[in-house]
Structures are given as C-alpha cells and as structure tokens.
Design a protein around this motif. Structure first.
Motif, PDB file in Angstrom:
ATOM      1  N   VAL A  41       1.849   4.914   5.006  1.00 45.32           N
ATOM      2  CA  VAL A  41       0.290   3.586   6.359  1.00 45.32           C
ATOM      3  C   VAL A  41      -0.047   3.147   5.475  1.00 45.32           C
ATOM      4  O   VAL A  41       0.229   1.669   5.975  1.00 45.32           O
ATOM      5  N   LEU A  42       0.001   2.351   4.239  1.00 41.49           N
ATOM      6  CA  LEU A  42      -1.069   1.304   3.455  1.00 41.49           C
ATOM      7  C   LEU A  42       0.364   0.736   3.187  1.00 41.49           C
ATOM      8  O   LEU A  42      -0.549  -0.164   3.002  1.00 41.49           O
ATOM      9  N   ALA A  43       1.713   1.133   3.236  1.00 39.38           N
ATOM     10  CA  ALA A  43       2.333   0.046   3.206  1.00 39.38           C
ATOM     11  C   ALA A  43       2.588  -0.484   4.752  1.00 39.38           C
ATOM     12  O   ALA A  43       2.256  -1.825   4.355  1.00 39.38           O
ATOM     13  N   ALA A  44       3.116  -0.048   5.756  1.00 38.96           N
ATOM     14  CA  ALA A  44       2.608  -0.632   6.759  1.00 38.96           C
ATOM     15  C   ALA A  44       1.832  -2.060   6.778  1.00 38.96           C
ATOM     16  O   ALA A  44       1.920  -2.617   7.609  1.00 38.96           O
ATOM     17  N   TRP A  45       0.147  -1.258   6.163  1.00 33.97           N
ATOM     18  CA  TRP A  45      -0.557  -2.250   6.989  1.00 33.97           C
ATOM     19  C   TRP A  45      -0.599  -3.019   5.876  1.00 33.97           C
ATOM     20  O   TRP A  45      -1.402  -4.750   5.898  1.00 33.97           O
ATOM     21  N   ALA A  46       0.250  -3.033   4.783  1.00 34.10           N
ATOM     22  CA  ALA A  46      -0.502  -4.279   3.177  1.00 34.10           C
ATOM     23  C   ALA A  46       1.290  -5.679   4.672  1.00 34.10           C
ATOM     24  O   ALA A  46       1.114  -6.035   4.324  1.00 34.10           O
ATOM     25  N   VAL A  47       2.655  -5.254   5.243  1.00 34.20           N
ATOM     26  CA  VAL A  47       2.989  -5.701   5.780  1.00 34.20           C
ATOM     27  C   VAL A  47       2.530  -6.466   6.903  1.00 34.20           C
ATOM     28  O   VAL A  47       2.376  -7.836   7.051  1.00 34.20           O
ATOM     29  N   ALA A  48       1.943  -5.400   7.837  1.00 31.02           N
ATOM     30  CA  ALA A  48       1.115  -6.602   8.569  1.00 31.02           C
ATOM     31  C   ALA A  48      -0.245  -6.729   8.088  1.00 31.02           C
ATOM     32  O   ALA A  48      -0.499  -8.192   8.802  1.00 31.02           O
TER      33      ALA A  48
END
Length: 270
Positions: free
Chosen positions: A246-253
């Motif tokens: 989840v945190l990786a996805a938010w970092a990319v976003a």
C-alpha cells in the motif's frame, strides 16, 4: 583560465536543506504548529483516554501513542511541506528560484532533507513522551527495529511526496493551512489514531484503509506493541506485506502527482 565548475545537484540540495531547516526554526509560529501540535495532542488525549484494550493487556494510551507518532510524521511532512510550498509559491519565492541557475531537483532535495530531519526529531520526542507517560517501550528485537525503520522511512517518503503534490491545491498561501489541515484531521480519526481501528464503523474502516496513514499506524504498532494486540487488528495479523504494498503504491502515485501537478508559479501568473 578554466571556468569554475558548478556545484553538483546533491551538494546544492544539501545546502538548500540546511537553509530550509534554519528558516523553519526561525518561523516560530510554523514550528509550533507543525512540530508541537502532535506533542500537545499526546499530552491532552493521553491524560483523558485510559484503560486496557480488552483481552490484549495493552494500555490504550500505548496504542494511541503509536498512532500519534504516525500522525507526527504526517504533520512534519504532508502538512509542513504542503503549506510551506504553497506559501513560497504565493509570495513569489518559487518563481525566483526557478529563474536561478539551480537544478530544480536541488529544491526538492532540500525539502526532503528538512522533512526527514523534522520527522526524526518529532518521532524521538513523541516516543520519549510515550515512554515516560504511558510506558511505551522501544522495539524489543532486531526484527521489530527493522520494521520500525522501514515503516518510518516509507511513511516519510509517501507523506513527503504527497505534501509536495498537494501544495498545488490551495489557491493561496494564506489559506493553505486551513485547506490541508481539514483532510489531515479527518484522516487521524479514521486511521486508528484516536480510536482502536476495529471499533470504528465498517464503512469508516474501509475509507481509512484507502489512505496511507492507517497503514503507517498499523506498521508502527507492529514494531512497538506486543502480539497480544493482534485480536483487535482488522486481519488479526500485522500484514507487513500489505503495508509495504500500500505504501509503495502511494509512493508511486505521489511521485506521479508531483510530476503532473507541481507548479512553480501562481495560477494568475499564467
């Protein structure tokens, strides 16, 4: 005579970071609001909320302390950067910096350094308060220390990127604090900071699980609190893999939003 080489982007960024920190500390109002607010909330709510979380042996104040540390990370990154950059855009600072022979990346390096240093300082202070007042203990094993570090770094990274991205939302620097603190306050209530997450209504849990603050709180709890708390966690597990995803996805976003929404000029500058 040979021309003197320009300093590297990293060196300029480090200099910007030192300058940003000095400027931040001189602005007592900004420092008090951003840095001291989580400390004040810990002191106030920590004296109000008491009692053990049923069947866990964990004092709710320890649960709350772990959540407020996560909230402090968001305060020194998301709020501080979002408000600060909006104000710099409004008063023309960004426009002037953009016109200087400074690599744009150096500006963001400086902001990132500031966010990281302030987050470390905030976390240390909040943990010490939690330890003295509520008996919050440091991670007890190398594995828990590793969890604490990677969740902290991931949380700072995500909230820094989102703070930079969201700085373009306020229409003026004057109203930036009001605009950004509203979602920040809401997220604290739906992410398991002030209440045990599983005691929130199901719809609120689903909404909170969309955003990174909930997962930062959960990750820090997994490092700071015993496994006896697992029965009141949503999946009855710490879900480190899901937290990381989840945190990786938010970092990319967040990075994508920074690239597409960041503006060096005010809207009325064209």
């Amino acid at each position: 005579m040979t021309a003197q080489a320009m300093p590297s982007t990293l060196r300029i960024g480090l200099s910007r970071g030192a300058l940003e920190l000095r400027t931040f500390m001189r602005d007592r109002e900004a420092a008090a609001f951003t840095f001291a607010m989580p400390i004040v909330l810990m002191l106030i709510f920590g004296t109000i909320f008491k009692g053990e979380i049923k069947g866990t042996g964990v004092d709710f104040r320890q649960y709350f302390a772990a959540g407020i540390i996560a909230s402090g990370i968001a305060s020194t990154t998301f709020i501080s950067l979002g408000v600060g950059i909006a104000q710099e855009r409004d008063d023309g600072t960004l426009k002037r910096l953009y016109g200087m022979p400074m690599p744009p990346a150096a500006y963001f390096i400086g902001k990132t350094i500031t966010a990281l240093v302030l987050s470390v300082a905030e976390t240390v202070v909040l943990f010490l308060l939690g330890h003295v007042m509520f008996g919050l203990n440091p991670p007890g094993t190398p594995e828990r220390w590793f969890t604490f570090v990677w969740v902290f770094v991931a949380g700072v990274t995500v909230c820094t990127l989102l703070g930079i991205a969201v700085s373009s939302v306020p229409r003026s620097g004057r109203g930036a604090a009001a605009v950004l603190n509203v979602p920040y306050l809401v997220l604290q209530f739906i992410s398991g900071v002030y209440f045990t997450f599983t005691e929130l209504p199901k719809g609120v849990q689903d909404a909170g699980a969309v955003f990174p603050l909930k997962w930062i709180c959960q990750g820090l709890r997994s490092a700071l609190l015993p496994d006896t708390l697992l029965p009141v966690e949503p999946a009855h597990a710490w879900e480190h893999g899901r937290i990381a995803l989840v945190l990786a996805a938010w970092a990319v976003a967040g990075f994508a939003l920074c690239l597409t929404t960041f503006r060096w000029k005010r809207r009325d500058d064209g």
